[in-house]
Every structure is written in structure tokens, then in C-alpha cells.
Design a protein around this motif. Structure first.
Motif, mmCIF file in Angstrom:
data_model
loop_
_atom_site.group_PDB
_atom_site.id
_atom_site.type_symbol
_atom_site.label_atom_id
_atom_site.label_comp_id
_atom_site.label_asym_id
_atom_site.label_seq_id
_atom_site.Cartn_x
_atom_site.Cartn_y
_atom_site.Cartn_z
ATOM 1 N N LYS A 38 2.996 14.619 -8.835
ATOM 2 C CA LYS A 38 4.198 15.436 -9.067
ATOM 3 C C LYS A 38 4.360 15.720 -10.558
ATOM 4 N N VAL A 39 4.171 14.710 -11.394
ATOM 5 C CA VAL A 39 4.262 14.887 -12.840
ATOM 6 C C VAL A 39 3.197 15.876 -13.311
ATOM 7 N N ARG A 40 1.999 15.753 -12.777
ATOM 8 C CA ARG A 40 0.913 16.664 -13.142
ATOM 9 C C ARG A 40 1.231 18.095 -12.720
ATOM 10 N N VAL A 41 1.746 18.275 -11.504
ATOM 11 C CA VAL A 41 2.123 19.607 -11.014
ATOM 12 C C VAL A 41 3.170 20.225 -11.936
ATOM 13 N N ASN B 162 -4.761 26.831 -12.601
ATOM 14 C CA ASN B 162 -4.380 27.226 -11.244
ATOM 15 C C ASN B 162 -5.171 26.448 -10.199
ATOM 16 N N ALA B 163 -6.451 26.225 -10.458
ATOM 17 C CA ALA B 163 -7.265 25.426 -9.533
ATOM 18 C C ALA B 163 -6.751 23.993 -9.502
ATOM 19 N N GLY B 164 -6.430 23.442 -10.672
ATOM 20 C CA GLY B 164 -5.885 22.088 -10.753
ATOM 21 C C GLY B 164 -4.537 21.984 -10.075
ATOM 22 N N LEU B 165 -3.732 23.028 -10.205
ATOM 23 C CA LEU B 165 -2.416 23.044 -9.570
ATOM 24 C C LEU B 165 -2.549 23.002 -8.055
ATOM 25 N N GLU B 166 -3.420 23.821 -7.528
ATOM 26 C CA GLU B 166 -3.632 23.849 -6.081
ATOM 27 C C GLU B 166 -4.091 22.483 -5.572
ATOM 28 N N ASP B 167 -5.045 21.895 -6.252
ATOM 29 C CA ASP B 167 -5.567 20.585 -5.863
ATOM 30 C C ASP B 167 -4.501 19.499 -5.983
ATOM 31 N N SER B 168 -3.743 19.529 -7.064
ATOM 32 C CA SER B 168 -2.720 18.505 -7.283
ATOM 33 C C SER B 168 -1.583 18.608 -6.269
ATOM 34 N N ILE B 169 -1.227 19.827 -5.879
ATOM 35 C CA ILE B 169 -0.187 20.002 -4.851
ATOM 36 C C ILE B 169 -0.671 19.422 -3.527
ATOM 37 N N LYS B 170 -1.926 19.686 -3.189
ATOM 38 C CA LYS B 170 -2.488 19.141 -1.945
ATOM 39 C C LYS B 170 -2.500 17.611 -2.003
ATOM 40 N N ASP B 171 -2.952 17.061 -3.123
ATOM 41 C CA ASP B 171 -2.985 15.603 -3.282
ATOM 42 C C ASP B 171 -1.577 15.007 -3.209
ATOM 43 N N TYR B 172 -0.623 15.654 -3.872
ATOM 44 C CA TYR B 172 0.774 15.192 -3.855
ATOM 45 C C TYR B 172 1.274 15.086 -2.424
ATOM 46 N N ASN B 173 1.101 16.146 -1.653
ATOM 47 C CA ASN B 173 1.586 16.140 -0.270
ATOM 48 C C ASN B 173 0.854 15.108 0.582
ATOM 49 N N ASN B 174 -0.436 14.968 0.361
ATOM 50 C CA ASN B 174 -1.195 13.977 1.128
ATOM 51 C C ASN B 174 -0.754 12.554 0.794
ATOM 52 N N TYR B 175 -0.544 12.250 -0.493
ATOM 53 C CA TYR B 175 -0.073 10.910 -0.868
ATOM 54 C C TYR B 175 1.321 10.638 -0.316
ATOM 55 N N LEU B 176 2.191 11.652 -0.329
ATOM 56 C CA LEU B 176 3.523 11.468 0.272
ATOM 57 C C LEU B 176 3.403 11.137 1.753
ATOM 58 N N PRO C 48 0.820 -1.214 0.000
ATOM 59 C CA PRO C 48 0.000 0.000 0.000
ATOM 60 C C PRO C 48 0.859 1.272 0.000
ATOM 61 N N LYS C 49 2.014 1.213 0.674
ATOM 62 C CA LYS C 49 2.931 2.365 0.654
ATOM 63 C C LYS C 49 3.443 2.622 -0.758
ATOM 64 N N ASP C 50 3.735 1.553 -1.499
ATOM 65 C CA ASP C 50 4.171 1.700 -2.892
ATOM 66 C C ASP C 50 3.083 2.368 -3.729
ATOM 67 N N VAL C 51 1.858 1.964 -3.490
ATOM 68 C CA VAL C 51 0.725 2.542 -4.226
ATOM 69 C C VAL C 51 0.623 4.036 -3.935
ATOM 70 N N ALA C 52 0.699 4.405 -2.662
ATOM 71 C CA ALA C 52 0.622 5.819 -2.292
ATOM 72 C C ALA C 52 1.757 6.606 -2.939
ATOM 73 N N MET C 53 2.961 6.033 -2.970
ATOM 74 C CA MET C 53 4.092 6.729 -3.589
ATOM 75 C C MET C 53 3.884 6.868 -5.093
ATOM 76 N N THR C 54 3.330 5.848 -5.731
ATOM 77 C CA THR C 54 3.045 5.928 -7.168
ATOM 78 C C THR C 54 2.043 7.048 -7.445
ATOM 79 N N LEU C 55 1.044 7.163 -6.613
ATOM 80 C CA LEU C 55 0.056 8.231 -6.785
ATOM 81 C C LEU C 55 0.685 9.602 -6.532
ATOM 82 N N ALA C 56 1.606 9.681 -5.572
ATOM 83 C CA ALA C 56 2.328 10.940 -5.339
ATOM 84 C C ALA C 56 3.158 11.306 -6.570
ATOM 85 N N ILE C 57 3.797 10.318 -7.167
ATOM 86 C CA ILE C 57 4.586 10.565 -8.373
ATOM 87 C C ILE C 57 3.693 11.073 -9.506
ATOM 88 N N LEU C 58 2.535 10.453 -9.665
ATOM 89 C CA LEU C 58 1.578 10.917 -10.671
ATOM 90 C C LEU C 58 1.235 12.388 -10.452
#
Length: 105
Positions: free
Chosen positions: A47-50, A79-93, A35-45
Motif C-alpha cells: 500500500k505504501v509503495r502504491v 506504471n508496470a510496478g504500480l500494476e504489480d504492486s496493486i495485485k500484490d496488495y490485494n493478494n496479501y490482504l 502468519p496473518k500479521d505477516v500477510a497484513m504487514t506485507l499488504a501495508i508495504l
């Protein structure tokens, strides 16, 4: 910039899908995925989007049509997508690094 409340709300709403995704990916790749690998993969996704959104926003700033209405709408959406993606990135990390705590939320 993590938001445990958002993490907890999404987990309550959608469930803990990391276990099921890890199981399915393990079967697909024929090796153990945690599950940790999955969360990291989603964080990477995320990060690429950001990174993509940042490049796209910069390209708009360099565009001579910068003040056109359609470009301004796209900039607003990005900008809205960026804000959301940054929040998601940090949460997945955070989930990847603190999966045991995540399970207890």
C-alpha cells in the motif's frame, strides 16, 4: 481484484513462508506474530509503495519535461510496478483475511 491462481502458483514455487517469517518476527519482537500479521504487514508495504508510485507519477505529469524519453521510460516502469504492486496488495490482504483457505491452496 485478487488472483487465487497467482497466489497458488507463488505458493507452489516459493512455499508458504508466512509461518517462518511469523516465527522469526515473534522471536525478534518477543511477542506472538501470526502468519496473518505477516500477510497484513506485507499488504501495508505494498500500500505504501502504491501510494508512493502514484505521487511519483503525478509529479512527472506536472514536469515540463514530461515528453522527454527518459521520463517516459520511468513512467512506463512505474506504471508496470504500480500494476504489480496493486495485485500484490490485494493478494496479501486476501491471505491475511483468509489464511486458512490460503493454506489449503
Amino acid at each position: 481484484m485478487i488472483c487465487k491462481q497467482t497466489i497458488k502458483q507463488r505458493k507452489a514455487l516459493y512455499g508458504n513462508n508466512f509461518l517462518e517469517i511469523a516465527k522469526l518476527q515473534s522471536e525478534y519482537y518477543d511477542r506472538e506474530i501470526t502468519p496473518k500479521d505477516v500477510a497484513m504487514t506485507l499488504a501495508i508495504l505494498k500500500k505504501v509503495r502504491v501510494d508512493f508510485i502514484k505521487v511519483k507519477l503525478k509529479s512527472f505529469k506536472d514536469n515540463p519535461r514530461f515528453n522527454d524519453y527518459d521520463i517516459q521510460i520511468q513512467i512506463k516502469d512505474l506504471n508496470a510496478g504500480l500494476e504489480d504492486s496493486i495485485k500484490d496488495y490485494n493478494n496479501y490482504l486476501w491471505i491475511a483475511a483468509n489464511y486458512d483457505e490460503y493454506e489449503k491452496l
